[in-house]
Scaffold this motif. Structure first.
Motif, short mmCIF file in Angstrom:
data_model
loop_
_atom_site.label_atom_id
_atom_site.label_comp_id
_atom_site.label_asym_id
_atom_site.label_seq_id
_atom_site.Cartn_x
_atom_site.Cartn_y
_atom_site.Cartn_z
N UNK A 52 0.83 -1.20 0.00
CA UNK A 52 0.00 0.00 0.00
C UNK A 52 0.87 1.25 0.00
N UNK A 53 1.93 1.24 0.77
CA UNK A 53 2.85 2.39 0.80
C UNK A 53 3.50 2.58 -0.57
N UNK A 54 3.96 1.49 -1.18
CA UNK A 54 4.55 1.58 -2.52
C UNK A 54 3.56 2.08 -3.55
N UNK A 55 2.32 1.62 -3.46
CA UNK A 55 1.27 2.06 -4.39
C UNK A 55 0.97 3.54 -4.18
N UNK A 56 0.94 3.97 -2.94
CA UNK A 56 0.72 5.39 -2.65
C UNK A 56 1.84 6.25 -3.23
N UNK A 57 3.07 5.80 -3.07
CA UNK A 57 4.21 6.53 -3.64
C UNK A 57 4.09 6.60 -5.16
N UNK A 58 3.70 5.48 -5.79
CA UNK A 58 3.53 5.47 -7.26
C UNK A 58 2.42 6.44 -7.68
N UNK A 59 1.33 6.49 -6.91
CA UNK A 59 0.24 7.42 -7.24
C UNK A 59 0.68 8.87 -7.07
N UNK A 60 1.47 9.14 -6.06
CA UNK A 60 2.01 10.49 -5.87
C UNK A 60 2.90 10.86 -7.06
N UNK A 61 3.74 9.93 -7.47
CA UNK A 61 4.65 10.16 -8.60
C UNK A 61 3.87 10.47 -9.87
N UNK A 62 2.95 9.57 -10.25
CA UNK A 62 2.19 9.76 -11.49
C UNK A 62 1.23 10.93 -11.39
N UNK A 63 0.65 11.14 -10.23
CA UNK A 63 -0.22 12.30 -10.04
C UNK A 63 0.55 13.60 -10.22
N UNK A 64 1.76 13.64 -9.66
CA UNK A 64 2.61 14.82 -9.82
C UNK A 64 2.97 15.09 -11.26
N UNK A 65 3.30 14.02 -11.98
CA UNK A 65 3.62 14.17 -13.41
C UNK A 65 2.40 14.68 -14.17
N UNK A 120 9.33 -15.88 -8.73
CA UNK A 120 9.32 -14.42 -8.69
C UNK A 120 8.62 -13.87 -9.94
N UNK A 121 8.95 -14.40 -11.11
CA UNK A 121 8.35 -13.93 -12.36
C UNK A 121 6.84 -14.19 -12.38
N UNK A 152 6.29 -2.93 -11.48
CA UNK A 152 7.65 -3.44 -11.25
C UNK A 152 8.37 -2.59 -10.19
N UNK A 153 8.16 -1.28 -10.25
CA UNK A 153 8.78 -0.41 -9.25
C UNK A 153 8.26 -0.68 -7.85
N UNK A 154 6.94 -0.82 -7.72
CA UNK A 154 6.34 -1.13 -6.41
C UNK A 154 6.77 -2.52 -5.96
N UNK A 155 6.85 -3.45 -6.91
CA UNK A 155 7.30 -4.82 -6.61
C UNK A 155 8.73 -4.79 -6.06
N UNK A 156 9.60 -4.06 -6.74
CA UNK A 156 10.98 -3.95 -6.27
C UNK A 156 11.08 -3.29 -4.91
N UNK A 157 10.31 -2.24 -4.71
CA UNK A 157 10.25 -1.54 -3.42
C UNK A 157 9.84 -2.50 -2.32
N UNK A 158 8.78 -3.26 -2.55
CA UNK A 158 8.26 -4.21 -1.57
C UNK A 158 9.27 -5.33 -1.33
N UNK A 159 9.84 -5.86 -2.41
CA UNK A 159 10.83 -6.94 -2.29
C UNK A 159 12.03 -6.49 -1.47
N UNK A 160 12.54 -5.29 -1.77
CA UNK A 160 13.70 -4.77 -1.05
C UNK A 160 13.39 -4.56 0.43
#
Length: 156
Positions: A16-29, A81-82, A117-125
């Motif tokens: 949820x945190x990663x998704x929120x960050x992605x929404x902030x990113x795309x919303x800002x763009x 993983x894939x 993929x970005x949120x996936x990587x964020x969560x995985x890390x």
């Protein structure tokens, strides 16, 4: 059961945190490309439960996929993983489509897949880092336990 619930809640929170960050990113763009001011931007209230629902759905998939009775072998780990990434991305694409997060065209779908993929990587890390901290703490406690019992054995 308690451990499964704790792990599930951790996944949901991280996703949820990663998704929120992605929404902030795309919303800002989106806001900046329209020439609007970020300080005057508004968020649709319904987007908050939408973000949470994506976190819940993907968290459930993660719990079901990674914590079955058997552990995947090293050779098949990357296949797991894939497959997991594809399952999570399909959920994100379906939810995103119904939530009107993107338009149904090739560029938007690719952007959603890359964002997933970005949120996936964020969560995985974050989960890898968290598990590493837990493992190090456990190893330290074991080392203290063994050194304590070794000293007791030496004094007898």
């Amino acid at each position: 059961m308690k451990e499964k619930l704790r792990r599930l809640m951790n996944y949901i929170t991280t996703i949820t945190t990663g998704t929120l960050i992605a929404c902030i990113f795309w919303g800002g763009i989106s806001i900046l490309t329209m020439g609007s001011s970020l300080t005057e931007a508004n968020i649709n209230f319904l987007m908050l439960p939408e973000i949470l629902s994506v976190g819940i759905f993907c968290g459930l998939i993660t719990e079901l996929a990674f914590y079955s009775k058997r552990e995947p072998k090293k050779k098949t780990f990357w296949i797991w993983i894939a497959v997991h990434y594809i399952a999570v991305t399909v959920v994100v694409l379906i939810c995103g489509y119904f939530y009107h997060w993107y338009c149904w065209n090739v560029g938007s779908v690719i952007a959603m897949c890359l964002t997933s993929a970005g949120v996936y990587g964020f969560t995985f890390f974050l989960n890898y880092y968290r598990n590493k901290i837990i493992a190090n703490a456990m190893n330290e406690k074991l080392e203290q336990y063994h050194s304590k019992h070794k000293k007791k054995g030496d004094s007898q």
